[in-house]
Design a protein around this motif. Sequence first.
Motif, short mmCIF file in Angstrom:
data_model
loop_
_atom_site.label_atom_id
_atom_site.label_comp_id
_atom_site.label_asym_id
_atom_site.label_seq_id
_atom_site.Cartn_x
_atom_site.Cartn_y
_atom_site.Cartn_z
N LEU A 334 -41.17 9.31 51.39
CA LEU A 334 -40.39 9.24 50.16
C LEU A 334 -40.72 10.41 49.24
CD1 LEU A 334 -38.45 7.75 48.25
CD2 LEU A 334 -40.39 6.34 47.51
N ALA A 335 -42.00 10.77 49.17
CA ALA A 335 -42.39 11.93 48.37
C ALA A 335 -41.74 13.20 48.90
CB ALA A 335 -43.91 12.08 48.36
N PHE A 336 -41.68 13.34 50.23
CA PHE A 336 -40.98 14.49 50.81
C PHE A 336 -39.49 14.46 50.44
CE2 PHE A 336 -44.38 14.70 54.25
CZ PHE A 336 -44.93 15.87 53.76
N GLN A 337 -38.91 13.28 50.52
CA GLN A 337 -37.48 13.18 50.24
C GLN A 337 -37.14 13.57 48.81
OE1 GLN A 337 -35.93 9.21 50.54
NE2 GLN A 337 -33.87 9.90 51.08
N ILE A 338 -38.03 13.20 47.86
CA ILE A 338 -37.78 13.51 46.46
C ILE A 338 -38.11 14.96 46.13
CG2 ILE A 338 -38.52 13.00 44.10
CD1 ILE A 338 -38.96 10.09 44.99
#
Length: 429
Positions: A334-338
């Motif tokens: 999720l951190a990568f996605q954001i």
Amino acid sequence: MLSDNPIAGPEADRYGFGTHAKILCDAISAADDLPLTIGVFGPWGMGKSSFMKVCEGLLKAHDVRTVWFNPWKYDQKDEIWHALIQTVLAEIAHDLEKRRQSGEETLRDRLTPALDTVRKLSRAAAWLLARRAAGPLTAGLLAPEDIDAVQTALTAPGMDTYLHVNRFEQDFRDVVDTYTDGGQLVLFIDDLDRCTPEAAITVLDSLKLFLGDGSCVFVLAMDYQIVAEAAAKRFDNEHTDGVRGRQYLEKLIHFPFHLPGVPFEALHRNLHDRVTALALTGSRELWELIEVAFAANPRRVRRFVNGLNHAALTLHQHSDAPGHERLLHAGTLLAFQIKHPDFFTALQNDPGVWARFDEAEFAKSELGGGDAELARNNPGARRLIAAVSSRRTGADFPPPPTPAVIRLLTEVLTVSGGAAPDEVMTRGE
């Protein structure tokens, strides 16, 4: 679910803005060389709107007159300057009318001419708008059915309105002096960096052209770099260094106030109970991940928590309640996605990227081929991989997930995570 709304005022201050806001507001109250323009500078999501709401509340508590304006609600260049002026005039007219009706005869006698001048100024602004393009009249000082009258009667030679266009600044100064009883009017202008470049500069120009002679303090919230680039597009068509854009802002902004960062401890204190994934309750690794990925950006951390909570609920529907390891993997993705959406897409297409980056970081070796290009295009992604590596001493992160797990988690996160459109547009790192 956590909302993305700014805090309402000083009583709702969760991030320690109060001390800095009081210092700034004390300086505003003491200022006598007006008008004065203050720039509240800070990156996207760092709490500029919340900080200004705290300031507004502190000033109102000391009977300082304030007006709030959100320019990003207006798209058209002609509409935005008109909306700014009419918003200010409408607020003044509303308060003057209340005071006039509830006051003694001497107060009514003093306020009635000021209220009449406000209405003339409103018509003058509408006249200017009608000369350029018929558009919606805001704030209710003129009814929609008056638009035709504005376009015809107010453009007739010799009209009183024309005189008010020419003396707008002087009349506005007199109205503000009456409205504030010789004090200050503080105008908060929020989210300039969310406007189109043309709209942002139109707002700044309007302050100088129409309102620049009153006893006003203009408090402008913006990402300095974004608005400077907007100004550069106007002035630096033949240059790329943006010097004239920065000079424009430096001339306009009398006092730059760089918003202090929110202590990460304050974010943790206010949000750790909002992580509903039970397997991550008290997880030190989760908050290390959040701090590395988002530092102390309140908006991004809140969006991350929303996305992680939704992912945990979705994973629970797939099988039993997801464990600590699975949720840390989901949080990292999720951190990568954001923060690094291109890297997230690469993981979807080639799940082995995570393990290869982790191995290169452990071996302190160079990445090759497409991985090297991916790292160059996503600065910070390799650092995040290193921060969540199971080989890192002093932490308890799991090894990289298998391709099957990555495919499952990216499918889940495609529904609930990701950067908001305005974040993608304004992200400067």
